[in-house]
Design an enzyme around this catalytic site. Structure first.
Site, mmCIF file in Angstrom:
data_model
loop_
_atom_site.group_PDB
_atom_site.id
_atom_site.type_symbol
_atom_site.label_atom_id
_atom_site.label_comp_id
_atom_site.label_asym_id
_atom_site.label_seq_id
_atom_site.Cartn_x
_atom_site.Cartn_y
_atom_site.Cartn_z
ATOM 1 N N HIS A 31 0.959 -1.278 -0.005
ATOM 2 C CA HIS A 31 0.074 -0.079 -0.245
ATOM 3 C C HIS A 31 0.698 0.710 -0.062
ATOM 4 C CE1 HIS A 31 -3.728 -2.230 0.023
ATOM 5 N NE2 HIS A 31 -3.495 -2.587 1.483
ATOM 6 N N ASP A 67 -2.313 -11.068 -2.437
ATOM 7 C CA ASP A 67 -3.584 -10.426 -0.668
ATOM 8 C C ASP A 67 -4.324 -9.356 -1.108
ATOM 9 O OD1 ASP A 67 -1.784 -8.401 1.665
ATOM 10 O OD2 ASP A 67 -3.798 -7.546 0.400
ATOM 11 N N HIS A 69 -6.310 -7.813 -0.660
ATOM 12 C CA HIS A 69 -6.333 -6.285 -0.581
ATOM 13 C C HIS A 69 -5.110 -5.132 -2.018
ATOM 14 C CE1 HIS A 69 -6.540 -6.620 3.616
ATOM 15 N NE2 HIS A 69 -7.741 -5.505 3.621
ATOM 16 N N ASP A 149 -3.822 -12.938 3.647
ATOM 17 C CA ASP A 149 -5.017 -12.337 3.914
ATOM 18 C C ASP A 149 -6.398 -12.747 3.312
ATOM 19 O OD1 ASP A 149 -4.564 -10.024 2.286
ATOM 20 O OD2 ASP A 149 -4.117 -9.160 4.268
HETATM 21 ZN ZN LIG Z 1 -3.818 -7.163 2.682
#
Ligand SMILES: [Zn+2]
Length: 212
Positions: A31, A67, A69, A149
């Site tokens: 991120h 991931d 995200h 995750d």
């Molecule tokens: Zn994540």
């Protein structure tokens, strides 16, 4: 240290000393933007690895990010760098809001996954569109944003991938690398159920060890 581990990992791979490296690092990185920390991430570790590889003469770097995200930072950093391919599966719509197919270009390939997607959906993507993308791009190194995750036990996300599903994804990535005889660097991203994180990291190491 997390970003530095990724740099050292690339050096070890490109020197031919290792075929695969797993950076068990915290914090995660995908991120983080070029000039700002974000979403638990300080520096974009996998981007640092990619830049290191380019600076050492690698012409084409493939980043795969499983991931849960979207790796907004990684996508933005390489948006205008066709030598770096960014492939991402992620829950969508979801944090951080980016990662729609509208952002795709010739070297950015987002595959948004609906809440509740499980092993079947992920298997189809990783045995299909992912493998095709790697074959077409012909990278000289594959970097993996390994975010566990996506596991069904993760408290922050709503995907339904099991231990076996994670292992399938890892095998597809390892096989993609083996097919082209290119080295692989895995770097840890998210993963907030520590038991699932432990089991899936272990399965990843087992698959990597088998492949050598
Ligand atoms: Zn994540």
């Amino acid at each position: 240290m997390a970003a530095g581990a990724n740099e050292v990992g690339v050096e070890l791979l490109l020197s031919g000393e290792y075929e695969a490296v797993f950076c068990a690092v915290r914090p995660p990185g995908h991120h983080a933007e070029r000039d700002r920390a974000m979403g638990f991430c300080i520096f974009n570790n996998v981007a640092v690895a990619a830049v290191k590889a380019l600076s050492m003469g690698v012409e084409r770097v493939f980043i795969v990010d499983f991931d849960a995200h979207h790796g907004n930072g990684t996508e933005h950093i390489f948006y205008n760098t066709p030598r770096v391919f960014y492939f991402s599966t992620h829950q969508y719509p979801f944090y951080p809001g980016t990662g729609s197919e509208k952002e795709n270009n010739d070297h950015i390939l987002n595959v948004p996954m609906r809440e509740g997607s499980g092993d079947a959906e992920f298997k189809s993507v990783y045995s299909g569109i992912f493998r095709e993308a790697v074959r077409k791009f012909k990278p000289q190194i594959i970097l993996v944003s390994a975010g566990y995750d996506l596991h069904r036990d993760d408290p922050l996300t709503s995907l339904e991938v099991t231990d076996d599903g994670v292992e399938f994804i890892v095998r597809e990535i390892v096989n993609a690398g083996r097919e082209l005889s290119v080295p692989l660097l895995f770097t840890l991203e998210g993963g907030y159920n520590l038991n699932a994180l432990r089991r899936c990291s272990r399965r990843t190491l087992e698959v990597l060890t088998e492949s050598i």
